[in-house]
Scaffold this motif. Structure first.
Motif, PDB file in Angstrom:
ATOM      1  N   GLN A 110       0.839  -1.196   0.000  1.00 63.82           N
ATOM      2  CA  GLN A 110       0.000   0.000   0.000  1.00 63.82           C
ATOM      3  C   GLN A 110       0.878   1.252   0.000  1.00 63.82           C
ATOM      4  O   GLN A 110       1.850   1.346   0.761  1.00 63.82           O
ATOM      5  N   VAL A 111       0.518   2.209  -0.862  1.00 67.46           N
ATOM      6  CA  VAL A 111       1.289   3.439  -1.013  1.00 67.46           C
ATOM      7  C   VAL A 111       0.422   4.629  -0.615  1.00 67.46           C
ATOM      8  O   VAL A 111      -0.739   4.727  -1.027  1.00 67.46           O
ATOM      9  N   TYR A 112       0.989   5.537   0.160  1.00 70.27           N
ATOM     10  CA  TYR A 112       0.333   6.784   0.526  1.00 70.27           C
ATOM     11  C   TYR A 112       1.218   7.930   0.047  1.00 70.27           C
ATOM     12  O   TYR A 112       2.415   7.963   0.350  1.00 70.27           O
ATOM     13  N   THR A 113       0.644   8.857  -0.705  1.00 71.72           N
ATOM     14  CA  THR A 113       1.432   9.957  -1.259  1.00 71.72           C
ATOM     15  C   THR A 113       0.758  11.283  -0.953  1.00 71.72           C
ATOM     16  O   THR A 113      -0.465  11.373  -0.836  1.00 71.72           O
ATOM     17  N   GLU A 155       7.880   0.380  -9.379  1.00 69.16           N
ATOM     18  CA  GLU A 155       9.116   0.423  -8.596  1.00 69.16           C
ATOM     19  C   GLU A 155       9.723   1.824  -8.616  1.00 69.16           C
ATOM     20  O   GLU A 155      10.929   1.991  -8.411  1.00 69.16           O
ATOM     21  N   LEU A 156       8.876   2.850  -8.832  1.00 72.38           N
ATOM     22  CA  LEU A 156       9.380   4.217  -8.885  1.00 72.38           C
ATOM     23  C   LEU A 156      10.073   4.608  -7.579  1.00 72.38           C
ATOM     24  O   LEU A 156      11.053   5.356  -7.581  1.00 72.38           O
ATOM     25  N   HIS A 157       9.574   4.075  -6.470  1.00 72.99           N
ATOM     26  CA  HIS A 157      10.193   4.418  -5.187  1.00 72.99           C
ATOM     27  C   HIS A 157      11.649   3.973  -5.118  1.00 72.99           C
ATOM     28  O   HIS A 157      12.457   4.570  -4.403  1.00 72.99           O
ATOM     29  N   GLU A 172      18.302   7.891  -5.424  1.00 79.55           N
ATOM     30  CA  GLU A 172      18.656   9.312  -5.482  1.00 79.55           C
ATOM     31  C   GLU A 172      19.056   9.830  -4.104  1.00 79.55           C
ATOM     32  O   GLU A 172      19.997  10.609  -3.974  1.00 79.55           O
ATOM     33  N   ALA A 173      18.336   9.397  -3.076  1.00 76.99           N
ATOM     34  CA  ALA A 173      18.685   9.803  -1.711  1.00 76.99           C
ATOM     35  C   ALA A 173      20.040   9.231  -1.312  1.00 76.99           C
ATOM     36  O   ALA A 173      20.900   9.940  -0.774  1.00 76.99           O
ATOM     37  N   GLN A 174      20.244   7.953  -1.588  1.00 77.35           N
ATOM     38  CA  GLN A 174      21.500   7.302  -1.221  1.00 77.35           C
ATOM     39  C   GLN A 174      22.691   7.922  -1.951  1.00 77.35           C
ATOM     40  O   GLN A 174      23.804   7.970  -1.428  1.00 77.35           O
ATOM     41  N   HIS A 175      22.466   8.408  -3.163  1.00 77.14           N
ATOM     42  CA  HIS A 175      23.554   8.924  -3.998  1.00 77.14           C
ATOM     43  C   HIS A 175      23.796  10.429  -3.836  1.00 77.14           C
ATOM     44  O   HIS A 175      24.546  11.019  -4.620  1.00 77.14           O
ATOM     45  N   CYS A 176      23.184  11.052  -2.830  1.00 82.82           N
ATOM     46  CA  CYS A 176      23.349  12.501  -2.685  1.00 82.82           C
ATOM     47  C   CYS A 176      24.811  12.893  -2.497  1.00 82.82           C
ATOM     48  O   CYS A 176      25.260  13.913  -3.041  1.00 82.82           O
ATOM     49  N   VAL A 177      25.574  12.100  -1.769  1.00 87.66           N
ATOM     50  CA  VAL A 177      26.997  12.408  -1.553  1.00 87.66           C
ATOM     51  C   VAL A 177      27.789  12.156  -2.835  1.00 87.66           C
ATOM     52  O   VAL A 177      28.615  12.980  -3.243  1.00 87.66           O
ATOM     53  N   ARG A 178      27.516  11.032  -3.472  1.00 86.19           N
ATOM     54  CA  ARG A 178      28.215  10.726  -4.726  1.00 86.19           C
ATOM     55  C   ARG A 178      28.013  11.817  -5.758  1.00 86.19           C
ATOM     56  O   ARG A 178      28.953  12.194  -6.474  1.00 86.19           O
ATOM     57  N   ASP A 179      26.796  12.342  -5.860  1.00 82.68           N
ATOM     58  CA  ASP A 179      26.501  13.330  -6.905  1.00 82.68           C
ATOM     59  C   ASP A 179      27.358  14.583  -6.760  1.00 82.68           C
ATOM     60  O   ASP A 179      27.841  15.130  -7.757  1.00 82.68           O
TER      61      ASP A 179
END
Length: 270
Positions: free
Chosen positions: A127-130, A145-147, A153-160
């Protein structure tokens, strides 16, 4: 418990393939310690959220990023020419991941900017709540699987941000208990071969990195980043070769926690 013991506990009950992920992570750490440089650092930071949740289990992630760009010498607008416009944005994200290995998804992601834009997503099993900025909650069945993209993207904030700095980046790696601390500074010369290519990155070919400051803390057992404080200053030239002064800053942290300390529930009224 500390991050290392939590990571070990997660591996003991991990889904098949987690031990292989752990071996790959250790190889990334060994490469970084053996030959410190932007390449090995980016490889370690390139681990996605699938690796993060397999290697460290439930966790909270937070970052605050800012980006600014302003003309070095503002000019009056000219007809049929691109205008020079100052830009600035602050982006803040909080992620709570409450699932253990092989358990149904249990996550809460909240992201907002200082411009009033934002999104909030809660996933509990199927179940998804947005909720978009200034809107109410909506619910639906999990049908994509958009999430997973948002998690990466969150995990890669430092790499970016390290990727932006890479052409002029020099690093020093030192051990601190169960962690590696990577100090970043501007190198004496730039290496154009390290400029990231691809769609949306064309502007980096016209960018000079002028200053790099900060540090990143990695967990030695997993190669995953645990904290980062970074600032990158640069000059980018527009289509008319006019210099724009840019700055990007990032403050980020991850804390591995027992699942019992991460409470995620369906929003009321959804």
């Amino acid at each position: 418990p500390d991050a290392t013991s939590l990571a070990s506990a997660a591996l003991q009950v991990a889904a098949p393939g987690a031990e292989h992920r752990a071996e790959q992570a250790r190889a990334l750490v060994d490469a970084l310690m053996t030959a410190p440089g932007p390449g090995p650092l980016l490889a370690a930071l390139g681990q996605g959220h699938a690796e993060a949740r397999a290697l460290q289990g439930p966790h909270r992630l937070h970052y605050r990023a800012s980006f600014s760009l302003k003309p070095e010498r503002p000019e009056r607008p000219v007809v049929d020419q691109p205008i020079q416009q100052e830009q600035q944005v602050v982006d803040e994200l909080d992620l709570a991941w409450g699932s253990g290995p092989a358990e149904p998804v249990r996550m809460h992601l909240s992201q907002k900017t200082d411009k009033g834009e934002g999104r909030e997503v809660i996933i509990l099993d199927e179940q998804v709540y947005t909720r978009a900025a200034h809107r109410g909650w909506r619910s639906r069945a999990l049908d994509s699987e958009l999430h997973a993209r948002w998690l990466d993207e969150a995990q890669h904030c430092v790499r970016d941000l390290v990727e932006l700095a890479a052409p002029a980046l020099a690093i020093e790696v030192r051990e601190s208990g169960d962690d590696l601390v990577i100090d970043l500074r501007r190198a004496d010369a730039q290496d154009p071969a390290r400029i990231a290519a691809g769609f949306g990155r064309e502007w980096r070919q016209r960018t000079e990195i002028t200053q790099i400051q900060g540090s990143i803390t990695l967990v030695k057992a997993t190669g995953l980043w645990r904290a980062a404080e970074l600032r990158v200053n640069f000059v980018v030239r527009d289509a008319l070769d006019r210099p724009q002064i840019g700055e990007s800053q990032l403050s980020a942290s991850v804390e591995a926690l027992p699942a019992s300390q991460i409470v995620i529930t369906a929003p009321s009224g959804a």
